[in-house]
Design a protein around this motif. Structure first.
Motif: not given
Ligand SMILES: NC(=O)c1ccc[n+]([C@@H]2O[C@H](COP(=O)([O-])OP(=O)(O)OC[C@H]3O[C@@H](n4cnc5c(N)ncnc54)[C@H](OP(=O)(O)O)[C@@H]3O)[C@@H](O)[C@H]2O)c1
Ligand SMILES: NC(=O)c1ccc[n+]([C@@H]2O[C@H](COP(=O)([O-])OP(=O)(O)OC[C@H]3O[C@@H](n4cnc5c(N)ncnc54)[C@H](OP(=O)(O)O)[C@@H]3O)[C@@H](O)[C@H]2O)c1
Lengths: 305, 305
Positions: B15-18, B38-44, B73-75, B77-79, B100-102, B132-134
């Motif tokens: 996304g933005l960061i990756g 990335a998780r989705s076909v679209e982003t990939r 480079c994911i939210p 909560g996913q890490c 991650g921001s935390v 956000s996003g690539p």
């Protein structure tokens, strides 16, 4: 170039707003001449140096002499006293206006001093930056911004129309409403945001666990944007909160309830409530960008690309 | 151009960061090759189209294969789940990091899954925009911003140094601190500002006395800047508040006390207290501008002059 609407415009106060009006009115040819004054010798000298007025005079009384448009561009708390001071020299038929960020208090403080035959049309251009003083102004400030007129009951509609034409020619969209409604609208769109920004910047500065140097270094995470707002002029903003107390307290009450709800959601780990709100607020941002009140270029603290 | 520090960098999430890391690492020649997923076909598909990685693969497992640097480079909560998923394929000697921001929650959730021989060095680049996003990423994002490393006790100092060199080469200033201190600092410089912005934008949207159209039109008075922050990604921010609950609640407590003090000053018409705070906060703004964390060009919603 429009034909001049006024013969002589007097500006009392030549800071961010006053100097922007001077620059824009001259660029558009809206007035035949501009007379300006400010409280201090320094500001008057700077205005003369900048050459944005045709004449810079030493006193408020001298400024209004023979003017058919007088605009008070001074902090809200000063308007009553200045109106009382200039009243004896206001020309019959002249329009007296202001640019104050609060309107009911202006109507209350200025109204009683307006002589018969002078048209009092309060105005508030909703446009600004965090800077002050005559150097901060620029002619484009009002373009595609709104200017709100709040003529008291009984105001000559011809005078209101003429001032509306003036503001349109400066580039603004003009809307008319009651002073009370203006104060409610601005309490949420301007006054509360400033209060919150001032508060959080103050909070950050007094923490024991986090140093000021850390706050500055890591400010790019969001805090930075609040400091921009919290750098606005202290006198102007003190006057705004004193003059719009009731509406600000009302909005603060609603905000505090909403903050309590969100605090509870965080404490309970209720991610759905957070997600729902965070999604809803995006739509408002899109609305602001789509009507041209902000650019959608990301702001990350310096130009890029 | 620096000599490559890593042979193969795997980015999970672009996304933005990756995507900014990919662009900047390539521009600086820091890695021999970049594998992304990335998780989705679209982003990939979009990442492949943008050509910012050498290879785009379909799964997190495939991405980390043979990589000597893996960055999540994911939210937040996913890490944990992703770390568990990729653990079996992490190469011995590889560095596993994140953005991650935390940080305490990341150490807690990811740490237990890190295989022996893999170096876990959590990181947080304090840089971003509201997008956000690539497509949102750009190579200059990290220049003159801070990147905070929070290596857990016992981390190989060589691995921490190598990651610090990587972030310096991306343009960032690097600082090391404990995850707990990071979370307190970011709670005030980033998380609380976002929470407040989301709240006030939500408040404005639900008022009975002021319409949404009025809020949008008159947003140039300050509100506009809050909507920019409140347009940030809902998933990312939900995760931040859930993961940094304690520090955020602590800062919220202090903020609420300060807001109550200011509310009282307004109610009592105590202009001196307001003026004193408004003057103090200006100094903080000056500090941020002087260390280059924001520009002093006034932001009034569009470029001018
Ligand atoms: N800033 C904004 O974003 C903004 C936006 C919309 C409306 N407004 C309103 O516009 C007004 C002016 O704001 P501003 O930002 O232009 O302020 P500013 O840059 O601080 O300028 C204020 C000007 O008023 C002069 N002044 C103050 N008291 C005076 C007095 N008693 N007699 C004569 N001159 C006096 C000052 O003179 P010295 O320099 O000599 O002190 C200065 O020239 C305020 O009512 C504010 O609410 C501001
Ligand atoms: N935005 C900021 O300002 C900022 C600043 C500093 C740090 N951070 C941190 O950086 C991280 C990413 O933020 P961002 O702004 O780059 O987010 P973003 O633009 O929304 O991108 C997130 C990426 O993660 C992918 N993803 C999500 N879950 C995944 C999973 N389980 N497996 C594989 N890929 C997955 C997404 O793929 P899809 O597109 O297919 O869903 C997307 O490519 C967050 O932890 C955030 O806290 C953000």
């Amino acid at each position: 170039m429009t034909a001049p609407l006024f013969n002589r415009m007097a500006l009392i106060g030549v800071g961010l707003i006053g100097s922007s009006i001077a620059r824009a009115a001259r660029a558009q040819g809206l007035v035949r001449s501009i007379v300006a004054t400010a409280r201090s010798v320094e500001t008057r000298a700077r205005v003369a140096e900048l050459g944005i007025a045709d004449r810079v005079v030493d006193s408020n009384l001298a400024a209004v002499e023979g003017a058919d448009l007088v605009i008070l561009c001074i902090p809200v708390g000063q308007c009553g006293a200045v109106a009382e001071e200039i009243a004896p020299r206001l020309a019959p038929g002249a329009i007296l206006s202001d640019v104050g960020s609060v309107k009911a208090a202006i109507v209350r403080d200025v109204g009683p001093h307006v002589p018969a035959g002078v048209h009092f049309v309060p105005a508030h251009p909703v446009a600004g930056t965090e800077n002050s003083g005559p150097d901060a102004g620029f002619a484009e400030l009002f373009i595609n911004r709104w200017c709100i007129l709040t003529p008291p009951e009984g105001t000559d509609p011809g005078a209101t129309d003429k001032l509306a034409t003036f503001w349109s020619a400066l580039g603004a969209n003009v809307e008319t409403m009651t002073p009370e409604h203006h104060d409610l609208v601005l309490a949420i769109t301007s006054h509360l945001p400033h209060l919150i920004a001032y508060t959080i910047v103050g909070t950050a500065d007094e923490l024991e666990q986090v140093t000021r140097s850390e706050v500055l270094k890591f400010s790019a995470g969001g805090f930075r944007d609040f400091t921009r707002i919290a750098a606005s002029d202290p006198t102007m903003w003190r006057d705004v909160f004193l003059a719009n107390k009731d509406a600000v307290l009302e909005m603060l009450g609603t905000f505090s309830e909403d903050l309590a709800t969100l605090t509870r959601a965080i404490r309970r780990g209720d991610g759905d409530t957070l997600f729902e709100l965070f999604t809803r607020t995006r739509a408002i941002r899109r609305g602001i960008v789509s009507i041209g009140q902000d650019s959608d270029t990301p702001d990350f603290g310096r130009p890029h690309e």
